[in-house]
Design a protein around this motif. Structure first.
Motif: not given
Length: 212
Positions: A75-79, A84-88, A103-105, A108-110
């Motif tokens: 789960a940590v890896g997926v988040i 990272f995809k959201d920031l860069y 839609g990143i958030s 990430a949650l799902v």
């Protein structure tokens, strides 16, 4: 009693590995060379994530730790991946940078929840893969089987639509999965044959008449 610091480290290491797993693919994709692009392709697949959860479970000494740490690290890896995809974001030419992270958030949650649910049983598979002999062979073959199935599917759906690195990478991974699977089967078969022969020799010695 085990050192508390060592105990804490034994929990922190798999979580940290999960974090690195989540960053590996998107970070590698930022570099324009064939090695990094191949790594980005590999870590875009599902089998490295399953392999991570499997290895975490394999290295733990209890079922609870195997399931919980594999699930949490995944789960940590997926988040981390989605953060990272959201920031860069990778923004195609002609698009505004602000639209790339939409839609990143929610994703990430799902997918973080899905990874947690998925990681627990795979961690348990890794735990049971330590069973020696034929009994643990099925569990040990899970990751090569997943890698083979996924790469075969991706070769059918992706290799023709993208550059040659994709096809070469998936073909190499599929070959490696077959090779690892064959080695695991051969190793289990050799050990089974050796144990059978040893038992036969023990029975012969037990049945042999004692010297007068």
């Amino acid at each position: 009693m085990r050192n508390p610091a060592a105990r804490a480290a034994s929990f922190a290491v798999p979580i940290g590995a999960g974090l690195l797993l989540g960053l590996a693919g998107p970070v590698a994709g930022k570099f324009d060379n064939s090695v990094c692009q191949a790594l980005s392709v590999i870590f875009s697949g599902g089998w490295p994530w399953a392999c991570y959860a499997f290895v975490v479970g394999y290295l733990r000494r209890s079922k609870i730790e195997s399931a919980l740490l594999a699930a949490t690290g995944l789960a940590v890896g997926v988040i981390a991946y989605y953060v990272f995809k959201d920031l860069y974001p990778a923004v195609p030419a002609g698009l505004e940078a602000g639209t790339a992270g939409d839609g990143i958030s929610s994703r990430a949650l799902v997918w973080g929840i899905a990874a947690f649910v998925f990681g627990a049983p795979v961690g348990l598979v890794g735990y049971f893969a330590r069973t020696p002999g034929i009994g643990g062979l099925f569990f040990r073959l899970l990751i090569p089987l997943v890698a083979y199935i996924e790469t075969t599917q991706r070769l059918h759906t992706e290799a023709d639509s993208r550059d040659a690195i994709v096809g070469t990478t998936w073909t190499t991974v599929r070959f490696a999965a077959c090779l690892v699977g064959a080695i695991l089967v051969a190793h289990a078969a050799r050990n089974w044959w050796r144990e059978r022969r040893n038992r036969a020799e023990d029975r012969e010695e037990a049945d042999a008449p004692a010297d007068l």
